[in-house]
Design a protein around this motif. Structure first.
Motif, mmCIF file in Angstrom:
data_model
loop_
_atom_site.group_PDB
_atom_site.id
_atom_site.type_symbol
_atom_site.label_atom_id
_atom_site.label_comp_id
_atom_site.label_asym_id
_atom_site.label_seq_id
_atom_site.Cartn_x
_atom_site.Cartn_y
_atom_site.Cartn_z
ATOM 1 N N PHE A 140 0.808 -1.211 0.000
ATOM 2 C CA PHE A 140 0.000 0.000 0.000
ATOM 3 C C PHE A 140 0.853 1.280 0.000
ATOM 4 C CE2 PHE A 140 -2.364 -3.396 2.206
ATOM 5 C CZ PHE A 140 -3.307 -3.622 1.227
ATOM 6 N N GLN A 141 1.804 1.304 -0.927
ATOM 7 C CA GLN A 141 2.688 2.466 -1.063
ATOM 8 C C GLN A 141 2.536 3.135 -2.427
ATOM 9 O OE1 GLN A 141 4.666 3.627 1.551
ATOM 10 N NE2 GLN A 141 3.355 2.145 2.576
ATOM 11 N N PHE A 142 1.392 2.958 -3.068
ATOM 12 C CA PHE A 142 1.185 3.502 -4.413
ATOM 13 C C PHE A 142 1.412 5.008 -4.465
ATOM 14 C CE2 PHE A 142 -1.640 5.402 -7.605
ATOM 15 C CZ PHE A 142 -1.129 4.823 -8.747
ATOM 16 N N ASN A 143 0.757 5.748 -3.596
ATOM 17 C CA ASN A 143 0.870 7.208 -3.611
ATOM 18 C C ASN A 143 2.260 7.679 -3.199
ATOM 19 O OD1 ASN A 143 -1.768 7.844 -4.503
ATOM 20 N ND2 ASN A 143 -2.537 7.340 -2.471
ATOM 21 N N SER A 144 2.848 7.023 -2.219
ATOM 22 C CA SER A 144 4.205 7.393 -1.800
ATOM 23 C C SER A 144 5.202 7.165 -2.921
ATOM 24 C CB SER A 144 4.620 6.574 -0.573
ATOM 25 O OG SER A 144 3.759 6.823 0.498
ATOM 26 N N ASP A 145 5.082 6.025 -3.592
ATOM 27 C CA ASP A 145 5.972 5.740 -4.722
ATOM 28 C C ASP A 145 5.766 6.751 -5.842
ATOM 29 O OD1 ASP A 145 7.024 3.586 -3.407
ATOM 30 O OD2 ASP A 145 6.022 2.070 -4.636
ATOM 31 N N TYR A 146 4.507 7.075 -6.120
ATOM 32 C CA TYR A 146 4.218 8.052 -7.182
ATOM 33 C C TYR A 146 4.791 9.418 -6.828
ATOM 34 C CZ TYR A 146 1.792 11.517 -9.936
ATOM 35 O OH TYR A 146 1.518 12.600 -10.715
ATOM 36 N N LEU A 147 4.604 9.830 -5.577
ATOM 37 C CA LEU A 147 5.096 11.144 -5.162
ATOM 38 C C LEU A 147 6.604 11.265 -5.311
ATOM 39 C CD1 LEU A 147 2.538 12.342 -2.962
ATOM 40 C CD2 LEU A 147 4.588 13.728 -2.901
ATOM 41 N N SER A 148 7.314 10.170 -5.100
ATOM 42 C CA SER A 148 8.775 10.222 -5.197
ATOM 43 C C SER A 148 9.259 10.385 -6.638
ATOM 44 C CB SER A 148 9.396 8.974 -4.567
ATOM 45 O OG SER A 148 9.088 7.832 -5.337
ATOM 46 N N THR A 149 8.411 10.064 -7.625
ATOM 47 C CA THR A 149 8.817 10.179 -9.032
ATOM 48 C C THR A 149 7.929 11.140 -9.812
ATOM 49 O OG1 THR A 149 7.431 8.301 -9.656
ATOM 50 C CG2 THR A 149 9.726 7.821 -9.063
ATOM 51 N N ARG A 150 7.095 11.873 -9.121
ATOM 52 C CA ARG A 150 6.109 12.754 -9.766
ATOM 53 C C ARG A 150 6.782 13.810 -10.633
ATOM 54 N NH1 ARG A 150 2.342 17.180 -7.058
ATOM 55 N NH2 ARG A 150 1.003 17.550 -8.840
ATOM 56 N N LEU A 151 6.262 13.954 -11.835
ATOM 57 C CA LEU A 151 6.729 14.984 -12.754
ATOM 58 C C LEU A 151 5.825 16.201 -12.635
ATOM 59 C CD1 LEU A 151 7.290 12.744 -15.906
ATOM 60 C CD2 LEU A 151 9.023 13.554 -14.311
ATOM 61 N N SER A 152 6.326 17.334 -13.085
ATOM 62 C CA SER A 152 5.482 18.526 -13.109
ATOM 63 C C SER A 152 5.806 19.338 -14.349
ATOM 64 C CB SER A 152 5.694 19.364 -11.847
ATOM 65 O OG SER A 152 7.034 19.802 -11.783
ATOM 66 N N GLY A 153 4.915 20.244 -14.686
ATOM 67 C CA GLY A 153 5.138 21.141 -15.810
ATOM 68 C C GLY A 153 5.399 20.431 -17.121
ATOM 69 N N LEU A 154 6.512 20.780 -17.741
ATOM 70 C CA LEU A 154 6.842 20.229 -19.051
ATOM 71 C C LEU A 154 7.065 18.713 -19.016
ATOM 72 C CD1 LEU A 154 9.212 23.001 -20.475
ATOM 73 C CD2 LEU A 154 6.833 22.533 -21.083
ATOM 74 N N GLY A 155 7.594 18.214 -17.920
ATOM 75 C CA GLY A 155 7.802 16.772 -17.801
ATOM 76 C C GLY A 155 6.499 16.008 -17.860
ATOM 77 N N LEU A 156 5.474 16.541 -17.210
ATOM 78 C CA LEU A 156 4.154 15.924 -17.212
ATOM 79 C C LEU A 156 3.515 16.008 -18.600
ATOM 80 C CD1 LEU A 156 2.121 14.522 -15.383
ATOM 81 C CD2 LEU A 156 1.184 16.756 -14.830
ATOM 82 N N ILE A 157 3.635 17.160 -19.239
ATOM 83 C CA ILE A 157 3.099 17.316 -20.596
ATOM 84 C C ILE A 157 3.808 16.350 -21.548
ATOM 85 C CG2 ILE A 157 2.958 18.907 -22.554
ATOM 86 C CD1 ILE A 157 2.492 21.149 -20.430
ATOM 87 N N ASN A 158 5.120 16.222 -21.401
ATOM 88 C CA ASN A 158 5.882 15.287 -22.228
ATOM 89 C C ASN A 158 5.418 13.844 -22.010
ATOM 90 O OD1 ASN A 158 8.064 14.629 -24.076
ATOM 91 N ND2 ASN A 158 9.117 13.807 -22.279
ATOM 92 N N GLU A 159 5.123 13.509 -20.763
ATOM 93 C CA GLU A 159 4.620 12.161 -20.463
ATOM 94 C C GLU A 159 3.285 11.909 -21.166
ATOM 95 O OE1 GLU A 159 4.053 9.303 -16.529
ATOM 96 O OE2 GLU A 159 3.986 11.474 -16.271
ATOM 97 N N TYR A 160 2.394 12.904 -21.171
ATOM 98 C CA TYR A 160 1.105 12.768 -21.856
ATOM 99 C C TYR A 160 1.297 12.626 -23.359
ATOM 100 C CZ TYR A 160 -1.095 14.403 -17.493
ATOM 101 O OH TYR A 160 -1.523 14.534 -16.206
ATOM 102 N N ILE A 161 2.199 13.409 -23.930
ATOM 103 C CA ILE A 161 2.459 13.329 -25.375
ATOM 104 C C ILE A 161 3.044 11.966 -25.739
ATOM 105 C CG2 ILE A 161 3.888 14.266 -27.245
ATOM 106 C CD1 ILE A 161 3.470 17.045 -25.916
ATOM 107 N N CYS A 162 3.967 11.485 -24.932
ATOM 108 C CA CYS A 162 4.554 10.157 -25.195
ATOM 109 C C CYS A 162 3.481 9.068 -25.167
ATOM 110 C CB CYS A 162 5.654 9.843 -24.186
ATOM 111 S SG CYS A 162 7.159 10.791 -24.448
ATOM 112 N N GLN A 163 2.541 9.176 -24.245
ATOM 113 C CA GLN A 163 1.441 8.210 -24.202
ATOM 114 C C GLN A 163 0.569 8.331 -25.439
ATOM 115 O OE1 GLN A 163 0.525 5.670 -22.250
ATOM 116 N NE2 GLN A 163 2.224 5.917 -20.843
ATOM 117 N N SER A 164 0.334 9.569 -25.899
ATOM 118 C CA SER A 164 -0.586 9.782 -27.018
ATOM 119 C C SER A 164 -0.082 9.193 -28.331
ATOM 120 C CB SER A 164 -0.894 11.269 -27.200
ATOM 121 O OG SER A 164 0.213 11.946 -27.750
#
Length: 160
Positions: A111-135
């Motif tokens: 039950f460490q899903f959110n903690s694990d996500y928070l440790s690698t969370r992207l923001s700004g351009l990194g997050l947009i890049n992640e969405y584009i890569c998925q698309s």
């Protein structure tokens, strides 16, 4: 007498360690089942987004709505699908971590899903890049790209 007591104490410690390990494994199994169910649900909802795109294109064809407007809606749905699949990929990362821990008997906390996500969370351009890569992944781009191509080809043919 003293050696019997030490032997019993060792046995009790072993039993406690074994029961602790069983509880950790059970917790990991519970988390895996929960996340796998969510992972499958995200796949189903991604399919709904794709089906909605097809329905919108078909409805637009019967009502003669402007192609630009429909293409814009289809692009928004494509990006929404990419965002949805990005969320799913985060669940996948945790599932793989749990599976590896269970198979290789690695130390892992459940039950460490959110903690694990928070440790690698992207923001700004990194997050947009992640969405584009998925698309642009084939399983996401299809059928969105095909539907947009249909509109563009149709628009080109109407221009002639």
């Amino acid at each position: 007498m003293h050696s019997k007591a030490i032997g019993r104490l060792t046995t009790v410690k072993t039993l406690l360690n074994n029961s602790e390990q069983i509880m950790k494994t059970k917790s990991l199994e519970d988390e895996w089942c929960l996340l796998q169910n969510q992972f499958d649900s995200y796949e189903k909802h991604s399919l709904y987004i794709k089906l909605l795109s097809i329905v919108i294109l078909l409805a637009a064809e019967t009502t003669n709505l402007p192609s630009f407007f429909i293409a814009l809606i289809l692009v928004v749905l494509w990006l929404q699908d990419a965002i949805w699949k990005t969320f799913q990929s985060r669940i996948e990362a945790r599932l793989l971590q749990i599976e590896r821990a269970m198979v290789e008997s690695e130390e892992a906390s459940a039950f460490q899903f959110n903690s694990d996500y928070l440790s690698t969370r992207l923001s700004g351009l990194g997050l947009i890049n992640e969405y584009i890569c998925q698309s642009i992944r084939p399983t996401v781009a299809f059928p969105h790209l095909v539907l947009i191509a249909i509109i563009l080809i149709q628009q080109l043919l109407q221009g002639f």
